[in-house]
Design a protein around this motif. Sequence first.
Motif, short mmCIF file in Angstrom:
data_model
loop_
_atom_site.label_atom_id
_atom_site.label_comp_id
_atom_site.label_asym_id
_atom_site.label_seq_id
_atom_site.Cartn_x
_atom_site.Cartn_y
_atom_site.Cartn_z
N ASN A 55 2.91 17.67 -36.68
CA ASN A 55 4.09 18.19 -36.69
C ASN A 55 5.16 17.39 -35.76
N ARG A 56 4.57 16.44 -35.11
CA ARG A 56 5.51 15.73 -34.18
C ARG A 56 5.05 14.21 -34.46
N LYS A 57 6.25 13.37 -34.30
CA LYS A 57 5.92 11.80 -34.41
C LYS A 57 5.12 11.43 -33.13
N SER A 58 4.44 10.20 -33.59
CA SER A 58 3.37 9.58 -32.49
C SER A 58 4.39 8.66 -31.63
N TYR A 59 4.07 8.71 -30.28
CA TYR A 59 4.93 8.12 -29.27
C TYR A 59 4.75 6.40 -29.60
N PHE A 60 3.66 6.15 -29.65
CA PHE A 60 3.47 4.65 -29.98
C PHE A 60 2.96 4.70 -31.40
N SER A 61 3.12 3.46 -32.16
CA SER A 61 2.79 3.22 -33.50
C SER A 61 1.15 3.10 -33.52
N PRO A 62 0.68 3.11 -34.73
CA PRO A 62 -0.98 2.77 -34.97
C PRO A 62 -1.15 1.46 -34.78
N LYS A 63 -0.20 0.59 -34.43
CA LYS A 63 -0.51 -0.87 -34.40
C LYS A 63 -1.39 -1.28 -33.65
N GLU A 64 -1.53 -0.63 -32.45
CA GLU A 64 -2.39 -1.05 -31.17
C GLU A 64 -3.82 -0.99 -31.62
N ILE A 65 -4.19 -0.33 -32.70
CA ILE A 65 -5.54 -0.14 -33.04
C ILE A 65 -6.08 -1.49 -33.52
N PHE A 66 -5.56 -2.15 -34.17
CA PHE A 66 -5.89 -3.48 -34.89
C PHE A 66 -4.99 -4.70 -34.17
N PHE A 67 -4.01 -4.61 -33.56
CA PHE A 67 -3.38 -5.60 -32.72
C PHE A 67 -3.30 -5.18 -31.29
N PRO A 68 -4.33 -5.18 -30.63
CA PRO A 68 -4.74 -4.70 -29.11
C PRO A 68 -3.61 -5.24 -28.31
N ILE A 69 -3.14 -4.07 -27.38
CA ILE A 69 -2.13 -4.36 -26.37
C ILE A 69 -2.38 -5.58 -25.68
N ARG A 70 -3.83 -5.88 -25.29
CA ARG A 70 -4.36 -6.84 -24.55
C ARG A 70 -5.69 -7.17 -25.08
N GLU A 71 -5.69 -8.46 -25.65
CA GLU A 71 -6.94 -9.12 -26.20
C GLU A 71 -7.33 -10.25 -25.87
N THR A 72 -8.61 -10.36 -25.56
CA THR A 72 -9.24 -11.54 -24.86
C THR A 72 -9.47 -12.42 -26.19
N LEU A 73 -9.05 -13.62 -26.30
CA LEU A 73 -9.04 -14.52 -27.36
C LEU A 73 -10.33 -15.46 -27.21
N PHE A 74 -10.48 -15.96 -26.11
CA PHE A 74 -11.97 -16.62 -26.13
C PHE A 74 -12.15 -16.63 -24.43
N ARG A 75 -13.19 -16.96 -24.04
CA ARG A 75 -13.77 -16.99 -22.67
C ARG A 75 -14.11 -18.43 -22.62
N PHE A 76 -14.07 -19.04 -21.49
CA PHE A 76 -14.66 -20.37 -21.38
C PHE A 76 -15.28 -20.64 -20.02
N CYS A 77 -16.17 -21.71 -20.07
CA CYS A 77 -16.80 -21.80 -18.94
C CYS A 77 -17.24 -23.69 -19.08
N GLU A 78 -16.81 -24.22 -18.23
CA GLU A 78 -17.15 -25.63 -18.19
C GLU A 78 -16.84 -26.12 -19.50
N GLY A 79 -15.54 -25.86 -20.28
CA GLY A 79 -15.09 -26.43 -21.51
C GLY A 79 -15.74 -25.82 -22.55
N GLU A 80 -16.63 -24.86 -22.52
CA GLU A 80 -17.28 -24.21 -23.70
C GLU A 80 -16.76 -22.92 -24.08
N PRO A 81 -16.08 -22.81 -24.94
CA PRO A 81 -15.27 -21.61 -25.38
C PRO A 81 -16.01 -20.75 -26.21
N THR A 82 -16.16 -18.99 -25.93
CA THR A 82 -16.66 -18.38 -26.68
C THR A 82 -15.73 -17.43 -27.25
N VAL A 83 -15.75 -16.83 -28.55
CA VAL A 83 -14.82 -15.95 -29.05
C VAL A 83 -15.44 -14.67 -28.89
N PRO A 84 -14.90 -13.63 -28.32
CA PRO A 84 -15.44 -12.28 -28.34
C PRO A 84 -15.98 -11.56 -29.70
#
Lengths: 338, 325
Positions: A55-84
Amino acid sequence: MGYQLSREQFDRFLDRLQDDYRVFGPALDSDKGAFSDTDRITYKNIRRLDDLELNRKSYFSPKEIFFPIRETLFRFCEGEPTVPQIDDKKIAILLRPCDSNAIDRLDAIFLENGPFEDFYYKRRRENVRFFLIECATGFDSCWCVSMNANTTKRWDVAFRFGEDEILVDVKSEEFLPYLDDCPQKPFEIRFIYENTKKVRVPEVGEVTLDHFAHELWNEYTARCIACGRCNTSCPTCSCFTVLDAPLGAEKKMGERWRAWAGCHIDGFTDMAGGHTFRQSRGERMRFKTMHKINDYRKRFGKHQCVGCGRCDDVCPQYISFARCINTLSDCIEEGKRK
Amino acid sequence: MSINTKKVIKNAYRISKVRGQTALRIRVPGGHIETRFFALIDEIASRFGNGTAHITTRQGLELPGIDFERIPEINKMIRPLLESLGLDREITDDGYPSAGTRNICACIGNRVCTFANDDTTAMARELERAVYPNDLHFKIAVSGCPNDCIKAALNDFGILCTVEPVYDASRCIACSACVETCAKAVTGALSLRDFSVLRNRELCIGCGECIRKCPTGATRRSPEKSYRLVIMGRTGRKNPRMAETFLKWADRESIVKIIQNGYAFAQRHIDRSLEKEHVGYIVDRTGFATFKDEVLQDVRLGEKVIVAKHIQWGGYRYTSDAGFR
């Protein structure tokens, strides 16, 4: 295929989905408003019909479910990146036609804008299924009809939530097994064809450089406080910024993140060397307006704004984006008469 | 004319400068009154008073120009006003049972204000029920947030409603809105490290500004409400001073119990040779340590609560008006 479900049958349907899907929908977050003793409708995991707030509109949209507010793209250690890794369970989102269209607008930006598809967006987006909530009356602050975002063909299952029964139309066969023991009944979803709020959108080509320098934007320099709520609540705002967070004593490890950014928020146009393109808030309002109703349309042939009205709902300064578009149209009309 | 002034004063009528005339002091806990009482107040002021009402410094109403002999008649009429206090005692036609404990003040609170962290009107009414009637001269005020618009810091017991922010880094876009507002307008309790917000809990005063400013809901309200209790602030002719903080992050039940214990403390230590002694001066005589021990008796403070170890009140003393010498 159409079905008629009792509330219990709907709950059982959700139950059966849990193994293969995470189901999200608008739900009440009690006491979680910014002001004390206020609630907020947000997108949450849905396990039962009673979890849903329709009966009420959501304050935020559903986009955060698949486009996270904050997202780790990759982790790196001594030049070696890994994608989570991500949870690759499929995601079913209960949403209204405006938000279904909004995801189409995001798709255009992330998947069809230039030669590269956004890997991070795509891998989550591929798992998303659309559970359309019939929205035949809308809310007072909506103007989806003006933006041609009131109807959609983009859904896997559509629902009409009645008092005692839920009518279901299944378009994607992948959901048929979950309903195989439910009574069938032909059902066709309805859409809204008139909002109380109407917005007159200028045609592409009508907006000229004169309108960029127009005094109408000055009002927003005086009124906007650059809080960014219009951006974060918008289902089509897709801007993000990239951040590098170092880890470890020697800072040789780290994470690269991306996080939502917003054109109204301070720092959005900061350049190396200290230059900032849009200092005044009126300029930021102009930039947002032009992108939402003019520039995006020139590129993709449809409005970016879907008229969900969340920006109008959440602005602490009571700035109405709908009124802003109408004011721009008035200026264009006035210019034509001169 | 024979008037028992002590009895009249205790009945919430003032001895005024006009001989033979009094003024009725109406309690309005939390400064919030149902407007249905305006007709009654108008009738009393028009028939028995001079047709005016004074909005008092403590959010009550005072109707002047009333002849003393009208008191019994008026006391019958104000019965609905007494009933509206919701006290756990039988209401009679005899008017207010005491006037020592002053009207409990409150800002408008979260029924209206966006800053407020709680319903101050409800809290004021709860405290009224907990302490009134009482002849001891206590001043209590409730402020919805540490802005302290009601000036709880000038009361014997001042309650500032607070909120502990709950931060979820996964929702944070590192826009710094919270960090900046805290640095500019509050205590600078927040900082940004590697694009995440760190909160110095000692500096945080629980005002909730970070929550109000957050555009993504990364900083939200804690489910429990909390309160800062500031004590023994006062104005007056000897040593006016601001209250000092006694407790931080306390729960509501503890606050009410501590204030009730404060009354018992005052009863035990009050100097009865004086016409009246304010509780702040009693604490000055007994020392903070005694006060603290006695008011915290049987109070089960939660784990989050921080209690002041020492309090050194400041303020100024008229006896040492150094600036004139």
